[in-house]
Design an enzyme around this catalytic site. Structure first.
Site, PDB file in Angstrom:
ATOM      1  N   PHE A 182     -18.980 -10.794 -30.868  1.00  0.00           N
ATOM      2  CA  PHE A 182     -19.036 -10.332 -32.356  1.00  0.00           C
ATOM      3  C   PHE A 182     -20.721 -10.504 -32.687  1.00  0.00           C
ATOM      4  CE2 PHE A 182     -18.408 -14.810 -32.385  1.00  0.00           C
ATOM      5  CZ  PHE A 182     -19.082 -15.170 -33.206  1.00  0.00           C
ATOM      6  N   GLY A 183     -21.325 -11.358 -31.944  1.00  0.00           N
ATOM      7  CA  GLY A 183     -22.739 -11.755 -32.514  1.00  0.00           C
ATOM      8  C   GLY A 183     -22.744 -13.267 -32.535  1.00  0.00           C
ATOM      9  N   ASP A 308      -6.055 -10.518 -36.217  1.00  0.00           N
ATOM     10  CA  ASP A 308      -6.790 -11.410 -34.894  1.00  0.00           C
ATOM     11  C   ASP A 308      -6.616 -12.744 -35.269  1.00  0.00           C
ATOM     12  OD1 ASP A 308      -7.862 -11.785 -32.422  1.00  0.00           O
ATOM     13  OD2 ASP A 308      -9.743 -11.868 -33.189  1.00  0.00           O
TER      14      ASP A 308
END
Length: 435
Positions: A182-183, A308
């Site tokens: 995701f980063g 999630d």
């Protein structure tokens, strides 16, 4: 670990209760699965096909697709230079994809949330009343009316501060906290009052935007920003919800920067497990589950499907005698708790059996399954959980657990989603047990 995303272009008729057992839904002879066909008119001709849209959200639309407040679709016409203009999105729940050389449909995938998470181009839908499309996919009716706060969220989440200098003047970034598909997330603080914050950097290619048609206007929103604002409230409401609050966001050259509330003191749920020797007591696990169920009910009531939920996306805050659960990472969230989903976004290991069996899932049963998977991993003598291992009998519930806890697990992890408990049933069951 990355999984192949499989999706269907057509919606499944009916509700989740139509999905029972295995097999291809589209070929089912089960009378509970209805397939509606158009009837011929009096003149023997077939009437014009009408298409219903369950959403004002149109995946991957560009600004050029919005004209005079209407979203236009249809066949592309050649321009004066004989070149076909840019293809526009279809008004459907799942964008069609061209098959690859081996005949399989190709899929647009990107990570979100962690290295184990898969995201497609947007598959989320905003629930909206009476939205229909004509043959060209143009919105022709919308009777929903969003609240002033909801419309304000769409408006502000469609833009952001673009000045890196202002970000650096306002916040000081410290050490790296986590890195994944995701980063990256960094520790930091706000310079004006030394408020501790978490600063998330998301590459531009991993940012999901969607067009939302609301009260006559179209907003090209950043999904993660809008989801956090809908769930935790507008900036300034930090600490008032189970979801961490979004304080600020910046749309910079190659990235989206999210500045979030950092609960203090707190630690991630996996770190709590490690500190407790790898497992919680039954009472501790029930306390975590009780708070997560309450939080999920609130999120769904606001039209947000996290999609999630797992141990890595839960923090435990220790600022009161009773530890408090906080939910993070809305990078794979959706704006619908009603629609059927046909593309996998999130962590494959925790997706429910209906996805494995039929490549379809719904918000509420999926959330309950993911809560069951999470709690399973909190309890003693349990192996790491994956849906496939569980449904194939490779991992089992610890027989030494109390009847109460085994009942809770069976309510969450029922193979047949019709037999799976609702969030409200779980809430009632947990409230009837001693704390």
């Amino acid at each position: 670990m990355r999984a192949v995303k499989k999706g269907k272009d057509a919606d499944v008729a009916g509700s989740p209760s139509n999905i029972q057992g295995r097999g291809d839904i589209s070929d089912s002879t089960d009378p509970s699965v209805s397939v509606r066909k158009r009837k011929a008119g009096d003149d023997g001709g077939m009437p014009r096909k009408r298409m219903r849209c369950s959403s004002p959200t149109y995946p991957t639309l560009q600004c050029g697709d919005v004209e005079d407040g209407r979203i236009r679709h249809g066949k592309r016409k050649a321009s004066a230079d004989a070149g076909a203009p840019k293809k526009r999105s279809r008004c459907s729940n799942s964008p069609k994809r061209k098959p690859s050389d081996d005949g399989e449909a190709t899929h647009d995938r990107r990570s979100c949330g962690s290295d184990l998470s898969i995201c497609s181009t947007s598959d989320s839908f905003m629930e909206m009343e009476d939205v229909s499309c004509d043959d060209n996919g143009q919105v022709i009716h919308n009777s929903s009316s969003a609240s002033a706060e909801e419309e304000a969220i769409y408006q502000i989440s469609s833009s952001g501060n673009t000045s890196r200098a202002e970000f650096e003047n306002k916040y000081h970034q410290l050490d790296l906290l986590a890195r994944g598909g995701f980063g990256s997330v960094y520790d930091g603080f706000r310079k004006s009052d030394l408020l501790q914050v978490a600063i998330k950097h998301v590459p531009s290619v991993a940012v999901t935007r969607e067009n939302v048609y609301c009260n006559g206007s179209v907003y090209n929103i950043i999904v993660e920003v809008a989801s956090m604002l809908k769930t935790a409230g507008l900036p300034g409401s930090a600490g008032q919800s189970a979801a961490v609050s979004l304080l600020d966001w910046y749309i910079l050259d190659q990235e989206l920067v999210l500045v979030m509330e950092k609960p203090v003191p707190s630690m991630s749920l996996p770190m709590c497990l490690y500190a407790c020797g790898g497992a919680f007591t039954e009472d501790q696990a029930k306390m975590i589950l009780r708070q997560l169920v309450d939080a999920a009910i609130v999120m769904h009531s606001k039209g947000v499907f996290h999609r999630d939920i797992k141990t890595e996306n839960v923090l435990v805050q220790f600022d009161s005698p009773l530890p408090r659960v906080r939910i993070i990472d809305f990078g794979c969230s959706s704006f619908s708790v009603e629609a059927a989903f046909h593309s996998l976004l999130g962590t494959p290991e925790y997706f429910p059996p209906e996805w494995t069996d039929h490549q379809v899932y719904w918000a509420r049963p999926t959330t309950v399954w993911q809560l069951g998977a999470l709690v399973y991993q909190l309890l003693p003598r349990h192996e790491p959980f994956t849906t496939m291992d569980f449904i194939q009998g490779h991992i089992q519930v610890n027989s030494a657990l109390s009847t109460e806890v085994k009942t809770l697990l069976s309510m969450c992890l029922a193979r047949n989603l019709v037999e799976r408990a609702t969030l409200e049933q779980l809430q009632l069951k947990l409230s009837s047990q001693p704390t």
